[in-house]
Design an enzyme around this catalytic site. Structure first.
Site, PDB file in Angstrom:
ATOM      1  N   SER A 169       0.852  -1.195   0.000  1.00 34.95           N
ATOM      2  CA  SER A 169       0.000   0.000   0.000  1.00 34.95           C
ATOM      3  C   SER A 169       0.885   1.240   0.000  1.00 34.95           C
ATOM      4  O   SER A 169       2.013   1.212   0.528  1.00 34.95           O
ATOM      5  CB  SER A 169      -0.865  -0.002   1.266  1.00 34.95           C
ATOM      6  OG  SER A 169      -1.412   1.269   1.496  1.00 34.95           O
ATOM      7  N   TYR A 202      -1.713  -0.732  10.564  1.00 29.53           N
ATOM      8  CA  TYR A 202      -1.993  -1.291   9.238  1.00 29.53           C
ATOM      9  C   TYR A 202      -0.901  -0.858   8.255  1.00 29.53           C
ATOM     10  O   TYR A 202      -0.353  -1.678   7.510  1.00 29.53           O
ATOM     11  CB  TYR A 202      -3.377  -0.823   8.752  1.00 29.53           C
ATOM     12  CG  TYR A 202      -3.617  -1.092   7.280  1.00 29.53           C
ATOM     13  CD1 TYR A 202      -3.825  -2.388   6.814  1.00 29.53           C
ATOM     14  CD2 TYR A 202      -3.620  -0.048   6.354  1.00 29.53           C
ATOM     15  CE1 TYR A 202      -4.019  -2.634   5.459  1.00 29.53           C
ATOM     16  CE2 TYR A 202      -3.821  -0.287   5.011  1.00 29.53           C
ATOM     17  CZ  TYR A 202      -4.024  -1.576   4.564  1.00 29.53           C
ATOM     18  OH  TYR A 202      -4.208  -1.820   3.222  1.00 29.53           O
ATOM     19  N   LYS A 206       1.997  -2.994   6.076  1.00 30.05           N
ATOM     20  CA  LYS A 206       2.188  -2.886   4.620  1.00 30.05           C
ATOM     21  C   LYS A 206       3.643  -2.513   4.293  1.00 30.05           C
ATOM     22  O   LYS A 206       4.150  -2.871   3.235  1.00 30.05           O
ATOM     23  CB  LYS A 206       1.196  -1.859   4.053  1.00 30.05           C
ATOM     24  CG  LYS A 206      -0.254  -2.333   4.137  1.00 30.05           C
ATOM     25  CD  LYS A 206      -0.543  -3.314   3.040  1.00 30.05           C
ATOM     26  CE  LYS A 206      -1.224  -4.563   3.442  1.00 30.05           C
ATOM     27  NZ  LYS A 206      -1.435  -5.523   2.376  1.00 30.05           N
TER      28      LYS A 206
HETATM   29  N1  LIG Z   1      -8.906  -1.289  -0.931  1.00 33.89           N
HETATM   30  C1  LIG Z   1      -7.933  -0.411  -0.768  1.00 33.89           C
HETATM   31  O1  LIG Z   1      -8.153   0.828  -0.771  1.00 33.89           O
HETATM   32  C2  LIG Z   1      -6.525  -0.906  -0.587  1.00 33.89           C
HETATM   33  C3  LIG Z   1      -5.487   0.053  -0.579  1.00 33.89           C
HETATM   34  C4  LIG Z   1      -4.172  -0.381  -0.407  1.00 33.89           C
HETATM   35  C5  LIG Z   1      -3.906  -1.735  -0.255  1.00 33.89           C
HETATM   36  N2  LIG Z   1      -4.942  -2.637  -0.255  1.00 33.89           N
HETATM   37  C6  LIG Z   1      -4.593  -4.059  -0.073  1.00 33.89           C
HETATM   38  O2  LIG Z   1      -5.282  -4.833  -1.049  1.00 33.89           O
HETATM   39  C7  LIG Z   1      -5.446  -6.178  -0.566  1.00 33.89           C
HETATM   40  C8  LIG Z   1      -6.867  -6.646  -0.835  1.00 33.89           C
HETATM   41  O3  LIG Z   1      -7.750  -5.913  -0.030  1.00 33.89           O
HETATM   42  P1  LIG Z   1      -9.210  -5.471  -0.510  1.00 33.89           P
HETATM   43  O4  LIG Z   1      -9.191  -4.009  -0.597  1.00 33.89           O
HETATM   44  O5  LIG Z   1      -9.627  -6.252  -1.696  1.00 33.89           O
HETATM   45  O6  LIG Z   1     -10.054  -5.850   0.794  1.00 33.89           O
HETATM   46  P2  LIG Z   1     -11.128  -7.035   1.039  1.00 33.89           P
HETATM   47  O7  LIG Z   1     -12.222  -6.937   0.067  1.00 33.89           O
HETATM   48  O8  LIG Z   1     -11.437  -6.943   2.482  1.00 33.89           O
HETATM   49  O9  LIG Z   1     -10.297  -8.352   0.726  1.00 33.89           O
HETATM   50  C9  LIG Z   1      -9.364  -8.884   1.638  1.00 33.89           C
HETATM   51  C10 LIG Z   1      -9.273 -10.367   1.414  1.00 33.89           C
HETATM   52  O10 LIG Z   1      -8.350 -10.898   2.384  1.00 33.89           O
HETATM   53  C11 LIG Z   1      -8.996 -11.989   3.036  1.00 33.89           C
HETATM   54  N3  LIG Z   1      -8.521 -12.214   4.402  1.00 33.89           N
HETATM   55  C12 LIG Z   1      -8.707 -11.430   5.483  1.00 33.89           C
HETATM   56  N4  LIG Z   1      -8.211 -12.021   6.569  1.00 33.89           N
HETATM   57  C13 LIG Z   1      -7.707 -13.211   6.171  1.00 33.89           C
HETATM   58  C14 LIG Z   1      -7.088 -14.284   6.844  1.00 33.89           C
HETATM   59  N5  LIG Z   1      -6.905 -14.292   8.170  1.00 33.89           N
HETATM   60  N6  LIG Z   1      -6.680 -15.352   6.115  1.00 33.89           N
HETATM   61  C15 LIG Z   1      -6.883 -15.390   4.795  1.00 33.89           C
HETATM   62  N7  LIG Z   1      -7.495 -14.417   4.094  1.00 33.89           N
HETATM   63  C16 LIG Z   1      -7.901 -13.332   4.792  1.00 33.89           C
HETATM   64  C17 LIG Z   1     -10.479 -11.599   3.047  1.00 33.89           C
HETATM   65  O11 LIG Z   1     -11.289 -12.724   3.326  1.00 33.89           O
HETATM   66  P3  LIG Z   1     -12.764 -12.525   3.995  1.00 33.89           P
HETATM   67  O12 LIG Z   1     -13.659 -12.069   2.891  1.00 33.89           O
HETATM   68  O13 LIG Z   1     -13.078 -13.881   4.512  1.00 33.89           O
HETATM   69  O14 LIG Z   1     -12.612 -11.479   5.067  1.00 33.89           O
HETATM   70  C18 LIG Z   1     -10.620 -11.076   1.636  1.00 33.89           C
HETATM   71  O15 LIG Z   1     -10.739 -12.126   0.730  1.00 33.89           O
HETATM   72  C19 LIG Z   1      -5.066  -6.136   0.916  1.00 33.89           C
HETATM   73  O16 LIG Z   1      -3.770  -6.671   1.081  1.00 33.89           O
HETATM   74  C20 LIG Z   1      -5.065  -4.656   1.250  1.00 33.89           C
HETATM   75  O17 LIG Z   1      -4.193  -4.327   2.309  1.00 33.89           O
HETATM   76  C21 LIG Z   1      -6.233  -2.250  -0.434  1.00 33.89           C
END
Ligand SMILES: NC(=O)c1ccc[n+]([C@@H]2O[C@H](COP(=O)([O-])OP(=O)(O)OC[C@H]3O[C@@H](n4cnc5c(N)ncnc54)[C@H](OP(=O)(O)O)[C@@H]3O)[C@@H](O)[C@H]2O)c1
Length: 315
Positions: A169, A202, A206
């Protein structure tokens, strides 16, 4: 332009683009963690649409994984989609997952995307480590070690490098990383007093993703596995579900990209840019990571985090 203004400018002016229509992943296998929702699901859908032969969705909730599989097959019925169980909070689950991975005949692309953003301190009920660090750093690092031998073997078989991308991130720029001088950094972060405010922990997790990926890359030849990290941008997804104030909703409304656009950033780092070993991507471009990462202190922290994480995983 750096800092918060730069972040706003880039969110407002850049529009992530999908993989070129000519990109064919026929005959290849991809594995994506956290693939049941958000950016991971959209990245999975995009890879499948490019004629990917086999897609492994690594998820902690099988029913959510099956729903994701169904939605991917609706548009890409030719892809062999499998749902595998993986919980970053459970070493048993990671070990079981690692055994299944070791039996695979190939992995061409591994996208380590699973993550959480917890804004209040909590410790994992299974491992006792602070949750952001457990899921985002310890779990991801363990999975990277599990997939690496298969990525290497595949590269030798197909005579072409395979790919490993860890999702980080832009937030890794925005923290002071106060714990870096502790004798045991990971242990220090289990201490509730060090949690900091709002998103600090968080963002630190990252930063650990970037440090880990760079150290891992330094130990692996880019002729075998190209390892990089990516900032997907600020996107609508379930990640923000723990936000209790409306501020994040206003920011998302003003600046946020869709999960599909965030997914494009992930597939771009994973599939394109063969010369990106150890590098960091943002807005689909290779850019330097934070100045801390590149500093002598950052390099020390990188080595320390590697040693501590390996020691912890050996335990
Ligand atoms: N969205 C943003 O603005 C943003 C910005 C910067 C970086 N990111 C990064 O992008 C990545 C994806 O996030 P997202 O935005 O798509 O969020 P999301 O929709 O919440 O997806 C996160 C995924 O990780 C899974 N997860 C959570 N805890 C877990 C565990 N203990 N073991 C295995 N899987 C687990 C979740 O499963 P469940 O559905 O079961 O919870 C979900 O499938 C993350 O690494 C996040 O830090 C996102």
């Amino acid at each position: 332009m750096g800092g918060f203004l730069g972040f706003c400018y880039r969110q407002l002016t850049y529009r992530p683009h999908p993989l070129p229509t000519s990109a064919s992943l026929k005959g290849q296998t991809a594995l994506i963690t956290g693939a049941n929702s958000g950016l991971g699901l959209e990245a999975a859908r995009e890879l499948a649409a490019h004629k990917l032969s086999r897609l492994i969705l690594a998820v902690r909730d099988a029913s959510k994984g099956e729903a994701a599989k169904k939605s991917i097959l609706a548009t890409s019925p030719e892809c062999a989609v499998e749902v595998w169980s993986l919980d970053h909070e459970s070493y048993d689950s990671i070990a079981e997952f690692g055994k299944r991975v070791a039996a695979l005949d190939r992995i061409d692309y591994a996208l380590l995307n699973a993550g959480v953003k917890k804004l209040e301190y909590s410790a994992s009920s299974s491992t006792g480590h602070e949750l952001n660090v457990q899921v985002n750093h310890i779990g991801t690092s363990a999975v990277s070690l599990a997939v690496l031998p298969v990525l290497r073997n595949t590269a030798r078989k197909v005579n072409s490098p395979t790919r490993l991308t860890i999702v980080s991130s832009e937030g890794h720029f925005w923290i002071p990383f106060k714990e870096q001088s502790a004798p045991d950094i990971l242990k220090r972060m289990d201490d509730k007093e060090t949690f900091g405010t709002a998103m600090q922990r968080y963002y630190t997790s990252k930063l650990l993703n970037v440090l880990w990926a760079r150290e891992l890359a330094s130990k692996v030849s880019p002729e075998e596995v190209v390892i990089n990290t990516v900032n997907p941008g600020f996107c609508y997804s379930g990640l923000h579900r723990h936000e209790s104030t409306g501020i994040i909703k206003i920011f998302l409304w003003m600046l946020g990209w869709s999960s599909v656009q965030g997914g494009h950033c992930l597939t771009d780092a994973l599939v394109q840019h063969r010369d990106s070993h150890g590098e960091y991507f943002s807005e689909q471009r290779q850019v330097p990571p934070s100045s801390f990462v590149l500093s002598p202190q950052g390099q020390n922290a990188q080595k320390k985090i590697w040693q501590e994480t390996i020691a912890l995983l050996k335990e």
